[in-house]
Design a protein around this motif. Structure first.
Motif, mmCIF file in Angstrom:
data_model
loop_
_atom_site.group_PDB
_atom_site.id
_atom_site.type_symbol
_atom_site.label_atom_id
_atom_site.label_comp_id
_atom_site.label_asym_id
_atom_site.label_seq_id
_atom_site.Cartn_x
_atom_site.Cartn_y
_atom_site.Cartn_z
ATOM 1 N N ALA A 1 95.464 -38.028 -16.219
ATOM 2 C CA ALA A 1 94.348 -37.394 -16.792
ATOM 3 C C ALA A 1 93.707 -37.486 -16.067
ATOM 4 O O ALA A 1 92.893 -37.945 -16.054
ATOM 5 N N GLY A 2 93.234 -35.751 -16.303
ATOM 6 C CA GLY A 2 91.779 -35.504 -14.838
ATOM 7 C C GLY A 2 92.264 -34.637 -14.049
ATOM 8 O O GLY A 2 92.861 -34.666 -12.651
ATOM 9 N N PHE A 3 91.349 -33.471 -13.901
ATOM 10 C CA PHE A 3 90.621 -33.215 -12.475
ATOM 11 C C PHE A 3 90.174 -33.365 -11.200
ATOM 12 O O PHE A 3 91.002 -33.581 -10.072
ATOM 13 N N SER A 4 90.348 -34.865 -11.891
ATOM 14 C CA SER A 4 89.672 -35.651 -10.527
ATOM 15 C C SER A 4 90.542 -35.886 -10.216
ATOM 16 O O SER A 4 90.178 -37.003 -8.677
ATOM 17 N N TRP A 5 91.558 -36.407 -10.034
ATOM 18 C CA TRP A 5 92.613 -36.750 -9.482
ATOM 19 C C TRP A 5 93.180 -36.197 -7.856
ATOM 20 O O TRP A 5 94.503 -35.301 -7.591
ATOM 21 N N ALA A 6 93.056 -34.574 -8.275
ATOM 22 C CA ALA A 6 93.512 -33.120 -8.100
ATOM 23 C C ALA A 6 93.753 -33.697 -6.335
ATOM 24 O O ALA A 6 94.273 -33.122 -5.837
ATOM 25 N N THR A 7 92.556 -34.072 -6.071
ATOM 26 C CA THR A 7 92.181 -34.153 -4.445
ATOM 27 C C THR A 7 92.996 -35.340 -3.699
ATOM 28 O O THR A 7 93.968 -35.113 -3.140
ATOM 29 N N PRO A 8 92.978 -36.360 -4.627
ATOM 30 C CA PRO A 8 94.489 -37.551 -3.564
ATOM 31 C C PRO A 8 94.873 -36.835 -4.236
ATOM 32 O O PRO A 8 95.816 -37.679 -2.919
ATOM 33 N N LEU A 9 95.783 -36.008 -5.328
ATOM 34 C CA LEU A 9 97.428 -35.911 -5.283
ATOM 35 C C LEU A 9 97.380 -34.977 -4.489
ATOM 36 O O LEU A 9 98.594 -35.023 -3.869
ATOM 37 N N GLY A 10 96.312 -34.070 -3.716
ATOM 38 C CA GLY A 10 97.044 -32.988 -3.189
ATOM 39 C C GLY A 10 97.347 -33.820 -1.420
ATOM 40 O O GLY A 10 97.753 -33.522 -0.680
ATOM 41 N N GLU A 11 96.488 -34.853 -1.674
ATOM 42 C CA GLU A 11 97.271 -35.656 0.123
ATOM 43 C C GLU A 11 97.424 -36.201 0.003
ATOM 44 O O GLU A 11 98.886 -36.774 0.970
ATOM 45 N N VAL A 12 98.691 -36.673 -1.123
ATOM 46 C CA VAL A 12 100.106 -37.164 -1.420
ATOM 47 C C VAL A 12 100.955 -37.347 -1.734
ATOM 48 O O VAL A 12 102.292 -37.189 -0.894
#
Length: 331
Positions: A87-98
């Motif tokens: 929930a939330g845009f701030s998860w985008a960078t780590p998700l992109g890495e993972v």
């Protein structure tokens, strides 16, 4: 009963409640916590609806800092959780890495796009819903001045503000729209005192209707509006109940539906780009027993007509995120 997973100490080690099932889905809340009465709580309500209807269980975590994001995603993926909803845009960078490290795990992120084959990206046409409540604000205003309090100053929140101003100006071309942001860091989502201060400043400039798109900070905005006897507009979840007869409406952003649908699809989650707007009831305004006396028949008719035009493509609300500009509001 849902499975709770929480971080312990600086190492952010995850503790698993006994009885966990590895294949359970998981939801990762953003800063501010799942009971923020706004975005996170809407996500939580969607997960709870799924659990109640299916008897299923889900894992969850409420992070305490940005530094915990990547580890949270990895821990859930390694435990076998599927799908994992963020929930939330701030998860985008780590998700992109993972995401690429766990190709057999499905992920869903709300409010941002992550281009990966195993990710479902859910975004909302917040500008459309904000346009509708902007119309209502201008119709309810007696001073001709309405206002907006945003959380963190980012394009997403400016998208709310710009849509709101367009709706207000559509009703009253001479309306004054005041817009302020709470801050430039994630702390801006959870600062009700600052939200209250901004609201008081806007009232001193003549505002008699204020729209808050600020997460937990918005609780302070709505409280101050009620204390000062002006109308407020809630966001994301239906916040009309917080101050019955004082909250004009809430701009509903159906984060709950996005979470519910993701959990319902489970490991077969359909990935790719998913847009929720007025046309598919992804955004709209709230009408219930707590604000019914504030919403006149004329107001409802005008807003419903605008919603129908938006759905049909006859009315196009300018999207701030398309070019980071707003024709009717300066930031």
């Amino acid at each position: 009963m849902t499975l709770m997973q929480k971080f312990l100490g600086a190492s952010a080690a995850l503790a698993l409640t006994a009885g966990a099932a590895a294949a359970d889905p998981a939801i990762l809340f953003d800063l501010g916590g799942k009971f923020d009465k706004s975005f996170n709580e809407s996500a939580y309500n969607g997960a709870e609806r799924w659990a109640e209807e299916t008897g299923g269980k889900y894992a969850e975590v409420e992070i305490q800092s940005d530094a915990q994001r990547e580890q949270a995603i990895r821990r859930f993926a390694e435990s076998g959780a599927n799908p994992i909803v963020m929930a939330g845009f701030s998860w985008a960078t780590p998700l992109g890495e993972v995401a690429a490290d766990y190709p057999d795990t499905k992920f869903a992120i709300i409010d941002m796009v992550v281009d990966a084959p195993n990710v479902r990206s859910v975004v909302f046409n917040e500008h459309e819903g904000s346009y509708l409540v902007g119309m209502m604000a201008a119709m309810a205003s007696e001073t001709g001045t309405v206002s907006f309090v945003g959380g963190m100053d980012i394009p997403l929140i400016r998208k709310f503000a710009c849509g709101y101003a367009q709706g207000a100006k559509a009703v009253n071309a001479d309306a004054t729209v005041i817009a302020n942001m709470t801050g430039t860091t994630p702390a801006a989502w959870n600062d009700p005192v600052k939200g209250s201060e901004l609201t008081l400043a806007q009232i001193s400039q003549g505002s008699d209707v204020v729209f808050a798109a600020a997460g937990g900070t918005g609780v302070g905005v709505l409280q101050t509006a009620a204390d000062e006897d002006i109308l407020s507009i809630g966001v994301d979840a239906n916040q009309n109940y917080l101050h019955p007869g004082e909250v004009l409406t809430s701009m509903m952003k159906r984060v709950d539906n996005a979470v519910y649908e993701a959990l319902t699809q489970g490991a077969d989650l359909e990935t790719g780009f998913n847009v929720m707007g007025v046309a598919n009831e992804g955004v709209g305004y709230a009408l219930d027993e707590f604000n019914a006396e504030l919403v006149s028949d004329d107001m409802k008719a005008a807003v419903d007509a605008a919603a129908a035009e938006i759905s049909a493509g006859k009315l196009v609300v300018h999207d701030y995120s398309s070019d980071e500009s707003c024709p009717v509001l300066e930031f």
